[in-house]
Design a protein around this motif. Structure first.
Motif, PDB file in Angstrom:
ATOM      1  N   ALA A   1       0.830  -1.206   0.000  1.00  0.00           N
ATOM      2  CA  ALA A   1       0.000   0.000   0.000  1.00  0.00           C
ATOM      3  C   ALA A   1       0.869   1.264   0.000  1.00  0.00           C
ATOM      4  N   GLY A   2       1.951   1.228   0.771  1.00  0.00           N
ATOM      5  CA  GLY A   2       2.862   2.367   0.790  1.00  0.00           C
ATOM      6  C   GLY A   2       3.561   2.563  -0.541  1.00  0.00           C
ATOM      7  N   TYR A   3       3.916   1.446  -1.187  1.00  0.00           N
ATOM      8  CA  TYR A   3       4.551   1.530  -2.505  1.00  0.00           C
ATOM      9  C   TYR A   3       3.604   2.166  -3.516  1.00  0.00           C
ATOM     10  N   VAL A   4       2.354   1.694  -3.557  1.00  0.00           N
ATOM     11  CA  VAL A   4       1.403   2.174  -4.555  1.00  0.00           C
ATOM     12  C   VAL A   4       1.078   3.653  -4.338  1.00  0.00           C
ATOM     13  N   THR A   5       0.858   4.053  -3.099  1.00  0.00           N
ATOM     14  CA  THR A   5       0.388   5.410  -2.837  1.00  0.00           C
ATOM     15  C   THR A   5       1.505   6.447  -2.756  1.00  0.00           C
ATOM     16  N   ALA A   6       2.737   6.024  -2.459  1.00  0.00           N
ATOM     17  CA  ALA A   6       3.809   7.001  -2.266  1.00  0.00           C
ATOM     18  C   ALA A   6       5.045   6.711  -3.127  1.00  0.00           C
ATOM     19  N   LEU A   7       5.638   5.546  -2.952  1.00  0.00           N
ATOM     20  CA  LEU A   7       6.902   5.259  -3.628  1.00  0.00           C
ATOM     21  C   LEU A   7       6.751   5.140  -5.138  1.00  0.00           C
ATOM     22  N   SER A   8       5.601   4.666  -5.602  1.00  0.00           N
ATOM     23  CA  SER A   8       5.408   4.536  -7.049  1.00  0.00           C
ATOM     24  C   SER A   8       5.508   5.894  -7.737  1.00  0.00           C
ATOM     25  N   GLY A   9       5.115   6.964  -7.038  1.00  0.00           N
ATOM     26  CA  GLY A   9       5.229   8.301  -7.609  1.00  0.00           C
ATOM     27  C   GLY A   9       6.670   8.698  -7.844  1.00  0.00           C
ATOM     28  N   LEU A  10       7.564   8.295  -6.938  1.00  0.00           N
ATOM     29  CA  LEU A  10       8.987   8.575  -7.128  1.00  0.00           C
ATOM     30  C   LEU A  10       9.521   7.820  -8.333  1.00  0.00           C
ATOM     31  N   GLN A  11       9.070   6.584  -8.506  1.00  0.00           N
ATOM     32  CA  GLN A  11       9.476   5.799  -9.660  1.00  0.00           C
ATOM     33  C   GLN A  11       9.024   6.479 -10.954  1.00  0.00           C
ATOM     34  N   GLU A  12       7.767   6.951 -10.975  1.00  0.00           N
ATOM     35  CA  GLU A  12       7.246   7.615 -12.164  1.00  0.00           C
ATOM     36  C   GLU A  12       8.009   8.903 -12.450  1.00  0.00           C
ATOM     37  N   GLN A  13       8.388   9.653 -11.423  1.00  0.00           N
ATOM     38  CA  GLN A  13       9.148  10.885 -11.623  1.00  0.00           C
ATOM     39  C   GLN A  13      10.489  10.607 -12.275  1.00  0.00           C
ATOM     40  N   HIS A  14      11.146   9.548 -11.844  1.00  0.00           N
ATOM     41  CA  HIS A  14      12.442   9.189 -12.430  1.00  0.00           C
ATOM     42  C   HIS A  14      12.289   8.829 -13.898  1.00  0.00           C
ATOM     43  N   VAL A  15      11.274   8.015 -14.210  1.00  0.00           N
ATOM     44  CA  VAL A  15      11.040   7.624 -15.601  1.00  0.00           C
ATOM     45  C   VAL A  15      10.672   8.841 -16.437  1.00  0.00           C
ATOM     46  N   GLN A  16       9.848   9.734 -15.888  1.00  0.00           N
ATOM     47  CA  GLN A  16       9.453  10.935 -16.610  1.00  0.00           C
ATOM     48  C   GLN A  16      10.656  11.818 -16.941  1.00  0.00           C
ATOM     49  N   SER A  17      11.569  11.945 -15.996  1.00  0.00           N
ATOM     50  CA  SER A  17      12.757  12.769 -16.231  1.00  0.00           C
ATOM     51  C   SER A  17      13.579  12.234 -17.400  1.00  0.00           C
ATOM     52  N   THR A  18      13.778  10.926 -17.415  1.00  0.00           N
ATOM     53  CA  THR A  18      14.536  10.311 -18.508  1.00  0.00           C
ATOM     54  C   THR A  18      13.784  10.423 -19.829  1.00  0.00           C
ATOM     55  N   ALA A  19      12.469  10.164 -19.802  1.00  0.00           N
ATOM     56  CA  ALA A  19      11.672  10.215 -21.021  1.00  0.00           C
ATOM     57  C   ALA A  19      11.614  11.632 -21.590  1.00  0.00           C
ATOM     58  N   TYR A  20      11.571  12.639 -20.725  1.00  0.00           N
ATOM     59  CA  TYR A  20      11.520  14.018 -21.201  1.00  0.00           C
ATOM     60  C   TYR A  20      12.793  14.382 -21.956  1.00  0.00           C
ATOM     61  N   LYS A  21      13.944  13.974 -21.414  1.00  0.00           N
ATOM     62  CA  LYS A  21      15.212  14.251 -22.097  1.00  0.00           C
ATOM     63  C   LYS A  21      15.272  13.527 -23.437  1.00  0.00           C
ATOM     64  N   THR A  22      14.799  12.280 -23.453  1.00  0.00           N
ATOM     65  CA  THR A  22      14.793  11.516 -24.706  1.00  0.00           C
ATOM     66  C   THR A  22      13.903  12.172 -25.745  1.00  0.00           C
ATOM     67  N   PHE A  23      12.698  12.562 -25.341  1.00  0.00           N
ATOM     68  CA  PHE A  23      11.764  13.151 -26.297  1.00  0.00           C
ATOM     69  C   PHE A  23      12.238  14.526 -26.760  1.00  0.00           C
ATOM     70  N   ARG A  24      12.831  15.291 -25.866  1.00  0.00           N
ATOM     71  CA  ARG A  24      13.358  16.607 -26.247  1.00  0.00           C
ATOM     72  C   ARG A  24      14.443  16.465 -27.318  1.00  0.00           C
ATOM     73  N   ASP A  25      15.322  15.480 -27.148  1.00  0.00           N
ATOM     74  CA  ASP A  25      16.374  15.252 -28.141  1.00  0.00           C
ATOM     75  C   ASP A  25      15.778  14.812 -29.477  1.00  0.00           C
ATOM     76  N   ARG A  26      14.747  13.972 -29.434  1.00  0.00           N
ATOM     77  CA  ARG A  26      14.120  13.520 -30.678  1.00  0.00           C
ATOM     78  C   ARG A  26      13.405  14.660 -31.389  1.00  0.00           C
ATOM     79  N   LEU A  27      12.795  15.556 -30.618  1.00  0.00           N
ATOM     80  CA  LEU A  27      12.181  16.731 -31.233  1.00  0.00           C
ATOM     81  C   LEU A  27      13.237  17.599 -31.905  1.00  0.00           C
ATOM     82  N   ALA A  28      14.349  17.806 -31.202  1.00  0.00           N
ATOM     83  CA  ALA A  28      15.412  18.652 -31.742  1.00  0.00           C
ATOM     84  C   ALA A  28      15.996  18.083 -33.021  1.00  0.00           C
ATOM     85  N   ASN A  29      16.013  16.766 -33.139  1.00  0.00           N
ATOM     86  CA  ASN A  29      16.576  16.115 -34.317  1.00  0.00           C
ATOM     87  C   ASN A  29      15.519  15.704 -35.332  1.00  0.00           C
ATOM     88  N   ALA A  30      14.269  16.145 -35.082  1.00  0.00           N
ATOM     89  CA  ALA A  30      13.149  15.881 -35.990  1.00  0.00           C
ATOM     90  C   ALA A  30      12.935  14.388 -36.247  1.00  0.00           C
TER      91      ALA A  30
END
Length: 257
Positions: free
Chosen positions: A11-40
């Motif tokens: 329950a603690g993982y789902v309600t709290a820790l999973s959000g930290l996991q999603e933030q980490h993935v989002q940070s990496t995905a944002y950098k990846t997508f930004r680079d792909r946009l820049a390179n068309a």
């Protein structure tokens, strides 16, 4: 007591820790997508599940620069909002559908019910930046009836500990759409609203067995070796395995939860 502790931990993982996991993935995905946009080279058609395909912002609910990934399985939606693969991408001609969790893994769409007609949704894809204006609402029992050709539909789980219905928000594209490539795949059952990722069951069993094995090894090491040294060197292993168990168990929950 052990079972209760594991359930509380989950329950603690789902309600709290999973959000930290999603933030980490989002940070990496944002950098990846930004680079792909820049390179068309950002995708404008069908692509691999989990790949970043857009960035969405909904100022009215405090959602900013959130990466949308391809796919709507429980595993995909652990990364952020997901694009339903049998629909066009945002900004393209047709109806685009995005799913997002309402409770776990950052709950990016938790505030959808607060949206009102006239609120704006901003989306950036490999074809440019697009603005949608909210104009319709619905749920699993009352689908959105808007007939506009170019629309965006946002979907999340309704209220409740284990939701049994969905919340829908519709918005119309402002300005002209971009062309939509063909070849969209059929939607698998595991990517429909409130579906469970049953493929995670096998992984859950394997990770649980690995966790039991690591606990047995740790117990033996504590009894036969220096206790402090055993805990220091071996304890991180069952902790990491427990995280994997919880992640696979979470994939069995409704994908919009």
């Amino acid at each position: 007591m052990l079972a209760a502790a594991l359930l509380l931990g989950f329950a603690g993982y789902v309600t709290a820790l999973s959000g930290l996991q999603e933030q980490h993935v989002q940070s990496t995905a944002y950098k990846t997508f930004r680079d792909r946009l820049a390179n068309a080279v950002a995708p404008t058609g069908p692509t691999d599940p989990g790949a970043p395909v857009a960035v969405i912002g909904i100022p009215a609910i405090g959602l900013h620069d959130t990466v949308v990934v391809e796919g709507t399985s429980g595993r995909d939606l652990m990364r952020g909002p997901g694009h339903r693969r049998d629909t066009v991408l945002p900004g393209q001609h047709g109806v685009s559908v995005l799913f997002g969790r309402g409770t776990a893994f950052g709950a990016p769409f938790a505030g959808l019910a607060r949206l009102r007609a006239g609120d704006r949704i901003e989306v950036t894809t490999g074809q440019g930046a697009f603005t949608y204006t909210v104009n319709a609402f619905g749920d699993g029992d009352r689908p959105i009836a808007d007939t506009a050709a170019d629309r965006l539909v946002l979907v999340t789980a309704g209220p409740g500990a284990l939701p049994g219905r969905t919340v829908l928000v519709g918005a119309r594209l402002e300005g002209g759409p971009q062309p939509a490539p063909g070849g969209r795949p059929a939607l698998p059952a595991g990517e429909r609203a409130l579906a469970a990722d049953t493929a995670a069951l096998g992984g859950l069993q394997l990770w649980a067995l690995a966790l039991l094995g690591s606990v047995a090894v740790l117990t033996a090491a504590v009894r036969r070796w220096h206790a402090a040294a055993a805990w220091t060197s071996l304890a991180p292993v069952p902790v990491a395995l427990l995280w994997a168990v919880y992640e696979n168990a979470a994939a069995l929950l409704p994908n919009l939860y």
